[in-house]
Enzyme design. Structure first.
Site, PDB file in Angstrom:
ATOM      1  CG  LEU A   1      -1.640  -1.018   1.595  1.00 33.55           C
ATOM      2  CD1 LEU A   1      -2.615  -0.908   2.676  1.00 33.55           C
ATOM      3  CD2 LEU A   1      -2.724  -1.533   0.317  1.00 33.55           C
TER       4      LEU A   1
ATOM      5  CG  ASP B   1      13.383   0.037  14.107  1.00 36.06           C
ATOM      6  OD1 ASP B   1      12.080  -0.116  13.992  1.00 36.06           O
ATOM      7  OD2 ASP B   1      14.048  -0.387  14.724  1.00 36.06           O
TER       8      ASP B   1
ATOM      9  CE1 TYR C   1      -1.893  -5.779  11.403  1.00 42.13           C
ATOM     10  CE2 TYR C   1      -3.984  -6.660  10.949  1.00 42.13           C
ATOM     11  CZ  TYR C   1      -2.784  -5.859  10.601  1.00 42.13           C
ATOM     12  OH  TYR C   1      -3.035  -5.079   9.259  1.00 42.13           O
TER      13      TYR C   1
END
Length: 259
Positions: free
Chosen positions: A18, A58, A165
């Site tokens: 994406l 990161d 998640y």
């Protein structure tokens, strides 16, 4: 907000899926784009393909994020648009009984915490840095900047094994309006896209039979989403100055089943 060569943007997780589709759409409009990604090899390749710049980043590290923003701004100037696509997860049941031994194992808290840090905290870390930079700019057409975050259908329709998640992506949905309210006095908009099942590289590695079944589970159209469709909505959110504080599902009407 005008999407043209006068605009500078940052896309986290911009080396694939994406994020890469969004980078391509922005670059096609002439926008100066910085790709934030953890993988140097794919990040450099994406930058070479699109004409963006790559900043190794990161999102779990304050120092890494600060250095990436500094590099992006040195090359492209202060960004007025941030699209956060960096994230990931795991699939671990909350508690599981071994079918053969009967041993009971629970979801390790450190693995749960890692998913929250990567998605929710990592997103927030990038939002704070970007918004602080946007606040130094003069408004154009009444606004200083816009942030587009990425959640997931799992935020509301989490499947078995997706406790971490789902919680992480629900956190992104939940903080959208409060952050939009915090930044409203600074003329910065904040939005979130809640995508369903998209044909990203990790998904495309699944067996075709599984992909066909997933596509059939979508209400309409019965297929996986194209990353370009995500990018189209992200650009509209940047462009449309009256969109703010909202989470928009982009999922073909799917409501995920338990598994």
């Amino acid at each position: 907000m005008r999407i043209d060569s006068s605009l500078s943007a940052i896309v986290t997780g911009g080396a694939s899926g994406l994020g890469l589709a969004t980078v391509k759409a922005l670059r096609e409009a002439g926008v100066k784009v910085a790709i934030f990604d953890l993988n140097p090899e794919s990040g450099e390749a994406a930058a070479a393909e699109t004409g963006a710049i790559f900043c190794e980043c990161d999102v779990l590290s304050d120092e890494s994020v600060d250095a990436a923003f500094a590099k992006a701004r040195e090359a492209n100037g202060q960004e007025r648009a941030l699209v956060t696509c960096a994230g990931g997860g795991n699939a671990i049941p909350t508690v599981k009984r071994d079918k053969e031994t009967g041993e009971i194992k629970f979801f390790p808290a450190d693995k749960f915490e890692w998913v929250l840090k990567l998605n929710t905290v990592g997103t927030f870390r990038c939002v704070t840095r970007s918004a602080a930079g946007m606040m130094t700019l003069d408004p154009i057409d009444g606004e200083r900047g816009v942030v587009v975050n990425t959640a997931s259908a799992a935020a509301t329709d989490g499947q078995m094994g997706q406790a971490a998640y789902s919680a992480a992506k629900a956190g992104i949905v939940g903080m959208t309006l409060p952050i939009a309210r915090d930044l409203s006095r600074e003329a910065i908009r904040v939005l979130t896209i809640q995508p369903g099942i998209f044909a990203t590289p990790p998904m495309q590695r699944a067996p075709q039979q599984m992909l066909d079944a997933l596509g059939a589970s979508v209400l309409f159209p019965k297929r996986l989403g194209a990353p370009e469709e995500y990018a189209s909505l992200a650009l509209e959110m940047i462009r449309n100055g009256y969109m703010n504080g909202e989470t928009v599902r982009l999922d073909g009407g799917i409501r995920m089943q338990p598994r």
